[in-house]
Scaffold this motif. Structure first.
Motif, PDB file in Angstrom:
ATOM      1  N   TRP A  64     -37.316 -26.244 -20.127  1.00  9.75           N
ATOM      2  CA  TRP A  64     -36.429 -27.368 -20.344  1.00  9.75           C
ATOM      3  C   TRP A  64     -36.769 -28.276 -21.518  1.00  9.75           C
ATOM      4  N   THR A  65     -37.995 -28.356 -21.947  1.00 15.80           N
ATOM      5  CA  THR A  65     -38.283 -29.356 -22.965  1.00 15.80           C
ATOM      6  C   THR A  65     -38.025 -28.826 -24.351  1.00 15.80           C
ATOM      7  N   PRO A  66     -37.452 -29.656 -25.241  1.00 15.61           N
ATOM      8  CA  PRO A  66     -37.162 -29.200 -26.598  1.00 15.61           C
ATOM      9  C   PRO A  66     -38.403 -28.873 -27.399  1.00 15.61           C
ATOM     10  N   GLU A  67     -39.580 -29.387 -26.996  1.00 11.29           N
ATOM     11  CA  GLU A  67     -40.793 -29.115 -27.759  1.00 11.29           C
ATOM     12  C   GLU A  67     -41.206 -27.649 -27.703  1.00 11.29           C
ATOM     13  N   ALA A  68     -40.624 -26.877 -26.771  1.00  9.35           N
ATOM     14  CA  ALA A  68     -41.065 -25.493 -26.577  1.00  9.35           C
ATOM     15  C   ALA A  68     -40.938 -24.664 -27.829  1.00  9.35           C
ATOM     16  N   GLY A  69     -39.953 -24.938 -28.688  1.00 13.89           N
ATOM     17  CA  GLY A  69     -39.748 -24.089 -29.847  1.00 13.89           C
ATOM     18  C   GLY A  69     -40.260 -24.652 -31.149  1.00 13.89           C
ATOM     19  N   LYS A  70     -40.912 -25.824 -31.131  1.00 10.71           N
ATOM     20  CA  LYS A  70     -41.286 -26.473 -32.380  1.00 10.71           C
ATOM     21  C   LYS A  70     -42.239 -25.631 -33.218  1.00 10.71           C
TER      22      LYS A  70
ATOM     23  N   ASN B  55     -35.729 -31.817  -5.530  1.00 14.77           N
ATOM     24  CA  ASN B  55     -35.385 -32.846  -6.506  1.00 14.77           C
ATOM     25  C   ASN B  55     -34.736 -32.231  -7.745  1.00 14.77           C
ATOM     26  N   GLU B  56     -34.123 -33.051  -8.559  1.00 12.32           N
ATOM     27  CA  GLU B  56     -33.279 -32.577  -9.658  1.00 12.32           C
ATOM     28  C   GLU B  56     -34.052 -31.729 -10.647  1.00 12.32           C
ATOM     29  N   ARG B  57     -35.255 -32.121 -10.987  1.00 14.52           N
ATOM     30  CA  ARG B  57     -35.989 -31.430 -12.048  1.00 14.52           C
ATOM     31  C   ARG B  57     -36.345 -30.008 -11.652  1.00 14.52           C
ATOM     32  N   GLU B  58     -36.817 -29.830 -10.407  1.00 15.93           N
ATOM     33  CA  GLU B  58     -37.160 -28.475  -9.983  1.00 15.93           C
ATOM     34  C   GLU B  58     -35.921 -27.593  -9.904  1.00 15.93           C
ATOM     35  N   ARG B  59     -34.831 -28.127  -9.431  1.00 13.79           N
ATOM     36  CA  ARG B  59     -33.603 -27.342  -9.329  1.00 13.79           C
ATOM     37  C   ARG B  59     -33.050 -26.995 -10.705  1.00 13.79           C
ATOM     38  N   LEU B  60     -33.067 -27.946 -11.624  1.00 14.71           N
ATOM     39  CA  LEU B  60     -32.626 -27.658 -12.994  1.00 14.71           C
ATOM     40  C   LEU B  60     -33.513 -26.617 -13.656  1.00 14.71           C
ATOM     41  N   GLY B  61     -34.806 -26.616 -13.321  1.00 15.18           N
ATOM     42  CA  GLY B  61     -35.749 -25.702 -13.937  1.00 15.18           C
ATOM     43  C   GLY B  61     -35.485 -24.247 -13.614  1.00 15.18           C
TER      44      GLY B  61
END
Length: 537
Positions: A13-19, A77-83
């Motif tokens: 989910w985090t944009p930093e993954a591809g930096k 919670n939202e974060r785990e489900r979105l993940g």
């Protein structure tokens, strides 16, 4: 939440993954020149951009799941489900930037062993809850999308805690792994015994052994080690009809090969919880080298001859002219210019890069090199091979940078017999060029067989800011129709079916084949709770 889950959420989910894979300025300039003006856009964290609907899981179903695995392993919670909302296709990544229509599971459940997986499945049967198995989340065909089907709720069963090497049998060269073991961890655990699996797909860093089995994965060294289905000697599944074990001997004539039915079933017949795999001694040495061949037709003909004479390297990969051009463009600098001049002097004006990787003694290498020399191959030494080896997992990370630049970037793959390879290549390229504006369409053969080969296409185009989803959906549909028409090729060589390829499966296996799949589904999953909508079931 455990560290395994934390890592998965960060990479999902985090944009930093591809930096780390950002393109150098010269590559960005070349890309804009080839595909047209780009419209960069900053990524948005989906958890701040998407209103996650409340969980539809009933109190009774939740209580049953908690009883099966413990409260700390039922996450709502939202974060785990979105993940765990989708895989890693271009459209999946795009939905995380424009999250309308994102299929979010109602809960994430993390069982700790195969018995707990069975208890989770039993609980979902009792409460009519859909179940989506989740390994590394690397599906690019909708294979882990949390579809509900006709169920009021759907959960993701994340197998991250099934991370053990259960046993090693060095005499038989067998190892039993739990299904949630990721590729690098399997390699590390086997290396302690002087062994290797030899399965290294581009998804290697994230994908799991259970996922490899569920999708009939192929790896970069499949020419030497075989596809993953060739490595599987046994499987253990949790199904709504009860536990299911397959594989008691190296070969058997005890009826149809049901192990082959389970391998590639994409979670619709059962959740794979353990995999018994064939292993081999670690190679004492590895050698990667590069060559250039003149033109695509000639290059694929050379690979055909290598395959049919038993001379393939463990890694055998040949790129077409466009992919070779992109490789040189991304490399840039003096070395790339010098190589172009050198090839021009040698009379190579349509270079196709061939990478060979030899793992171990490779007694066939000398004969293969003689054949390549006779075919006019230009040897480039170890540098191109080593460059490919060191960068072979960078593609998925580069997609983040390309998405930031406003690029539509996606892959698709197929396979056919040698006699139709040229036709299939031309038809797919034609379909993609017709469907997209000024695309770059690249292709390589990464898996060759005595009777045919795979074709793996990578597509780059300036993203349509007004209809980014429809842009690729139309292109993928056109390419899929070109593949399926008149039985030119398989709709998927190793990406699996999921939802994306389901409309084309009937054309490949026929009405009887679909009926056989449906019957197997009813036998193991009569209520239809497992991975709704996948494999067209």
């Amino acid at each position: 939440m455990n560290d395994v889950v934390d890592h998965r959420l960060r990479t999902s989910w985090t944009p930093e993954a591809g930096k780390a894979a950002a393109l150098p300025p010269h590559a960005v300039r070349w890309l804009a020149h080839r595909i047209g003006p780009l419209s960069p856009s900053a990524p948005v964290a989906p958890e701040s951009a998407y209103a996650v609907p409340p969980s539809r899981l009933s109190d009774a179903a939740r209580a049953a799941l908690v009883e099966a695995v413990g409260a700390e392993h039922v996450l709502e919670n939202e974060r785990e489900r979105l993940g765990r909302a989708g895989g890693m296709s271009y459209l999946d990544l795009l939905r995380r930037r424009h999250p309308d229509g994102l299929a979010v599971p109602d809960a994430v459940v993390l069982p700790g062993d195969p018995d707990e997986v069975q208890r989770v499945v039993d609980a979902c049967v009792a409460h009519d809850v859909g179940v989506v198995p989740f390994g590394g989340g690397t599906s690019v065909v909708g294979g882990v999308t949390a579809l509900r089907g006709d169920k009021a709720a759907v959960i993701v069963v994340d197998l991250a805690r099934l991370d053990r090497l259960v046993s090693v049998d060095p005499t038989s060269r067998l190892a039993v792994f739990q299904a949630g073991v990721r590729g690098p961890d399997a390699q590390r655990l086997l290396a302690a015994h002087g062994l290797t699996l030899g399965h290294v797909p581009q998804s290697f860093e994230r994908a799991t052994l259970g996922g490899f089995a569920a999708t009939r994965s192929a790896g970069q060294a499949s020419s030497g080690y075989g596809r993953f289905e060739d490595m599987v000697q046994g499987v253990r599944l949790a199904t709504p009809s009860g536990p299911w074990r397959l594989g008691v001997a190296p070969a058997s004539a005890a009826g149809p090969n049901l192990r082959a039915l389970a391998v590639g079933s994409e979670g619709v017949l059962g959740i794979i919880t353990e995999v018994t795999v064939r292993v081999r001694p670690l190679p004492e040495r590895e050698r990667y080298e590069g060559f250039v061949l003149r033109g695509w037709r000639h290059a694929t003909e050379v690979v055909r001859v290598l395959a049919q004479h038993g001379l393939l390297a463990d890694v055998t990969r040949v790129s077409d002219v466009d992919e070779t051009e992109v490789t040189l463009a991304l490399k840039g600098g003096f070395a790339a210019k010098a190589l172009r001049r050198y090839l021009a002097v040698r009379g190579v004006h349509e270079p196709c890069l061939l990478i060979l990787g030899w793992l171990g003694a490779a007694p066939q290498r000398a004969r293969a090199l003689r054949l390549l020399k006779a075919a006019g191959a230009v040897p480039l030494g170890k540098a191109p091979g080593e460059a490919w080896r060191h960068g072979r997992f960078s593609g998925p990370r580069q997609r983040d940078a390309l998405l930031d630049l406003g690029v539509c970037v996606e892959t698709l793959e197929t396979a056919t017999h040698w006699s139709r390879l040229g036709e299939l290549y031309d038809k797919v390229r034609e379909a993609l060029y017709d469907a997209l504006d000024r695309p770059v369409v690249m292709c390589h053969v990464s898996h060759a067989y005595e009777t045919g080969a795979s074709l793996y296409f990578t597509v780059l185009a300036a993203r349509d800011p007004h209809d980014p989803f429809g842009q690729w959906e139309r292109a993928k549909r056109a390419a899929s129709e070109a593949i399926s028409e008149d039985g030119r090729g398989t709709i998927t060589h190793h990406h699996a079916v999921g939802t994306d390829h389901a409309p084309y499966l009937r054309a490949e296996i026929g009405d009887v084949g679909m009926s056989v799949l449906a019957a197997a589904k009813h036998a193991t999953d009569p209520m239809g709770i497992l991975n709704p909508g996948k494999l067209g079931l």
